[in-house]
Design a protein around this motif. Sequence first.
Motif, mmCIF file in Angstrom:
data_model
loop_
_atom_site.group_PDB
_atom_site.id
_atom_site.type_symbol
_atom_site.label_atom_id
_atom_site.label_comp_id
_atom_site.label_asym_id
_atom_site.label_seq_id
_atom_site.Cartn_x
_atom_site.Cartn_y
_atom_site.Cartn_z
ATOM 1 N N PHE A 23 65.748 33.581 2.300
ATOM 2 C CA PHE A 23 67.030 32.504 1.402
ATOM 3 C C PHE A 23 66.554 31.012 0.778
ATOM 4 C CE2 PHE A 23 70.626 30.110 -0.130
ATOM 5 C CZ PHE A 23 70.815 30.550 -1.002
ATOM 6 N N ARG A 24 66.565 30.776 2.034
ATOM 7 C CA ARG A 24 66.085 29.502 1.456
ATOM 8 C C ARG A 24 64.891 29.233 0.799
ATOM 9 N NH1 ARG A 24 66.150 24.116 4.290
ATOM 10 N NH2 ARG A 24 67.407 24.251 6.211
ATOM 11 N N ALA A 25 63.592 30.147 1.033
ATOM 12 C CA ALA A 25 62.476 30.309 0.074
ATOM 13 C C ALA A 25 62.848 30.767 -1.136
ATOM 14 C CB ALA A 25 61.470 31.462 0.242
ATOM 15 N N GLU A 26 63.813 31.495 -0.967
ATOM 16 C CA GLU A 26 64.416 31.893 -2.826
ATOM 17 C C GLU A 26 65.307 30.993 -3.481
ATOM 18 O OE1 GLU A 26 68.001 34.631 -3.838
ATOM 19 O OE2 GLU A 26 66.429 35.525 -2.551
ATOM 20 N N LEU A 27 65.563 29.945 -2.750
ATOM 21 C CA LEU A 27 66.500 29.085 -3.202
ATOM 22 C C LEU A 27 66.101 27.799 -3.811
ATOM 23 C CD1 LEU A 27 69.011 27.345 -4.248
ATOM 24 C CD2 LEU A 27 69.730 26.931 -2.119
ATOM 25 N N ARG A 28 64.469 27.600 -2.815
ATOM 26 C CA ARG A 28 63.509 26.680 -2.965
ATOM 27 C C ARG A 28 62.671 26.760 -4.505
ATOM 28 N NH1 ARG A 28 61.091 22.244 -1.384
ATOM 29 N NH2 ARG A 28 62.523 22.447 0.745
ATOM 30 N N ALA A 29 62.942 27.873 -4.422
ATOM 31 C CA ALA A 29 61.493 28.277 -5.645
ATOM 32 C C ALA A 29 63.066 27.865 -7.482
ATOM 33 C CB ALA A 29 61.145 29.774 -5.619
ATOM 34 N N TRP A 30 63.883 28.557 -7.086
ATOM 35 C CA TRP A 30 64.831 28.634 -7.729
ATOM 36 C C TRP A 30 65.243 27.434 -8.644
ATOM 37 C CZ3 TRP A 30 70.222 27.270 -8.993
ATOM 38 C CH2 TRP A 30 70.650 27.797 -9.768
ATOM 39 N N ALA A 64 73.857 23.363 -5.338
ATOM 40 C CA ALA A 64 73.257 25.022 -5.677
ATOM 41 C C ALA A 64 74.427 25.204 -4.457
ATOM 42 C CB ALA A 64 72.056 25.203 -4.715
ATOM 43 N N LYS A 65 75.274 26.361 -5.419
ATOM 44 C CA LYS A 65 76.413 27.385 -5.154
ATOM 45 C C LYS A 65 75.238 29.008 -5.302
ATOM 46 C CE LYS A 65 81.319 27.821 -4.443
ATOM 47 N NZ LYS A 65 82.550 27.551 -5.197
ATOM 48 N N GLN A 66 75.984 29.460 -4.119
ATOM 49 C CA GLN A 66 75.870 31.627 -4.729
ATOM 50 C C GLN A 66 76.707 31.414 -3.159
ATOM 51 O OE1 GLN A 66 73.074 33.544 -2.601
ATOM 52 N NE2 GLN A 66 73.076 34.634 -4.736
ATOM 53 N N ASN A 67 77.881 32.213 -4.299
ATOM 54 C CA ASN A 67 78.902 33.358 -3.753
ATOM 55 C C ASN A 67 78.751 34.789 -3.215
ATOM 56 O OD1 ASN A 67 81.406 31.301 -4.459
ATOM 57 N ND2 ASN A 67 80.278 31.423 -6.522
ATOM 58 N N CYS A 68 79.802 35.045 -2.529
ATOM 59 C CA CYS A 68 79.268 36.388 -2.756
ATOM 60 C C CYS A 68 79.686 37.344 -3.406
ATOM 61 C CB CYS A 68 81.035 37.048 -0.989
ATOM 62 S SG CYS A 68 81.909 36.533 -1.531
ATOM 63 N N ALA A 69 79.172 38.541 -3.221
ATOM 64 C CA ALA A 69 79.180 39.477 -4.161
ATOM 65 C C ALA A 69 81.033 39.976 -4.790
ATOM 66 C CB ALA A 69 78.320 40.457 -3.761
ATOM 67 N N THR A 70 81.901 39.853 -4.145
ATOM 68 C CA THR A 70 83.282 39.859 -4.609
ATOM 69 C C THR A 70 83.447 38.275 -5.277
ATOM 70 O OG1 THR A 70 83.669 39.438 -2.680
ATOM 71 C CG2 THR A 70 84.097 41.902 -2.856
ATOM 72 N N GLN A 71 83.312 37.631 -5.423
ATOM 73 C CA GLN A 71 82.704 35.984 -6.407
ATOM 74 C C GLN A 71 82.047 35.523 -6.725
ATOM 75 O OE1 GLN A 71 86.957 35.023 -4.733
ATOM 76 N NE2 GLN A 71 85.619 33.637 -3.948
ATOM 77 N N SER A 72 80.766 36.591 -7.023
ATOM 78 C CA SER A 72 80.080 35.999 -7.761
ATOM 79 C C SER A 72 80.024 35.605 -8.983
ATOM 80 C CB SER A 72 78.784 37.137 -7.536
ATOM 81 O OG SER A 72 79.227 38.065 -8.481
ATOM 82 N N PHE A 73 81.180 36.127 -9.813
ATOM 83 C CA PHE A 73 81.690 35.730 -10.904
ATOM 84 C C PHE A 73 81.706 34.359 -11.468
ATOM 85 C CE2 PHE A 73 85.788 35.670 -8.870
ATOM 86 C CZ PHE A 73 86.463 34.635 -8.918
ATOM 87 N N GLU A 74 81.650 33.284 -10.185
ATOM 88 C CA GLU A 74 81.790 32.389 -10.903
ATOM 89 C C GLU A 74 80.823 30.798 -11.477
ATOM 90 O OE1 GLU A 74 82.886 27.566 -8.592
ATOM 91 O OE2 GLU A 74 81.948 29.010 -7.248
ATOM 92 N N ARG A 99 72.942 36.304 -10.403
ATOM 93 C CA ARG A 99 72.547 36.097 -8.728
ATOM 94 C C ARG A 99 73.763 36.136 -8.600
ATOM 95 N NH1 ARG A 99 67.526 34.073 -7.273
ATOM 96 N NH2 ARG A 99 66.962 33.087 -9.235
ATOM 97 N N GLY A 100 74.900 34.674 -9.476
ATOM 98 C CA GLY A 100 75.700 34.172 -8.841
ATOM 99 C C GLY A 100 75.799 32.826 -7.805
ATOM 100 N N LEU A 101 74.505 32.556 -9.143
ATOM 101 C CA LEU A 101 74.118 30.584 -8.246
ATOM 102 C C LEU A 101 74.270 29.869 -9.690
ATOM 103 C CD1 LEU A 101 71.876 30.166 -6.282
ATOM 104 C CD2 LEU A 101 69.862 30.904 -6.844
ATOM 105 N N PHE A 102 74.586 28.662 -9.313
ATOM 106 C CA PHE A 102 74.223 27.631 -9.907
ATOM 107 C C PHE A 102 74.260 26.290 -9.352
ATOM 108 C CE2 PHE A 102 78.778 28.255 -8.804
ATOM 109 C CZ PHE A 102 79.382 26.787 -8.579
ATOM 110 N N LEU A 103 73.384 25.505 -10.177
ATOM 111 C CA LEU A 103 74.192 23.791 -9.948
ATOM 112 C C LEU A 103 74.017 23.113 -10.441
ATOM 113 C CD1 LEU A 103 70.934 22.844 -8.105
ATOM 114 C CD2 LEU A 103 69.866 22.600 -10.313
#
Length: 339
Positions: A23-30, A64-74, A99-103
């Motif tokens: 995940f760290r590598a995935e997040l760094r790339a993003w 950077a924030k990522q939520n769990c699948a059940t709250q990924s709508f954020e 991916r429910g990921l934002f910065l």
Amino acid sequence: MKRYADLALRLPPASERWAGDAFRAELRAWVTAAVGEPRSLQPVTLRPWATVWRAETATGVFYAKQNCATQSFEAALVVALNDLAARHVVPVTAADTTRGLFLTPDLGTPLGDAELGADDAIDLWCRVVASGAHLQLEVARYVERLTSAGLTTLAPADCVGYVEEQLGGFEALPAGDPRAMPAQDVAAVRAALPRVAEWADQVAALGLPLTLCHNDLHGHNVFDLGGELRFFDFADALVTEPLAALLVPLNALAHRRSLPPEDPELRRVADAGLEVWSEYAPMAQLRAALPAALRLGRLARVESWIRCTAPANDTELARWGDRPAYWLAALTTPPPVRP
């Protein structure tokens, strides 16, 4: 397909994935693709339901924030809120709604982190609830956009059915499950269903629109930027009637300062939020219906806690698994403010 969060749902533990090198590598790339290669990338928060990382880059500091699948709508929600009411929310630098990921950019210290005297603290709570209500008022006409982003709707008319559905979920849990609800609490909540219907009717009679309910509204989830309050952390949000959003600030204030329900400071904070809706109903009616709205607001806490515990591992479930049952049982206890 279930309309509400599924109490029985168990997902792979999100926190274990977020703690791993992949995940760290995935997040760094993003992050690199969005704002440039991070000089440092460190976790700030790691919970079963979300992780937040601080990224320092040549272009600035971001979170950077990522939520769990059940709250990924954020991620989709904050993008929508930036379109609909940008002056009330934290800006979004980049988002991956799949991916429910934002910065978001570093905006300094949250308002609630400041050391304040008693009078200033009450003023702060009044500002927070009033500004939160203005955000609700501004987005009320765009409810379809909010639900399209992934928000669950829990209107007053839905509340009796919601309670019945969740009681059935608790009764179906296996013996020894850490999410279980004591039998006496199940019985007490079931016996209160006629009152739930009365509370729902009283709140619905105000004629207030359905709108965004932050569901975790407090000073630590808001920045003061040049006198304007910018809210963040919308992962617990739902669409409800607007007064439900007052539950968390009033409950927190009452507990932190051991204030009784009739305390004038609580009433002052409540009025700061109610006044925003005084074009829809007289203040006397809003005050009279507030205790019913605060009781029903506890159901929003039930819903978000069920979502938050779905991706918990066994250790995390032992710590937080009783939260949905706690909030549903709280339906039968007095609200933090009296008329």
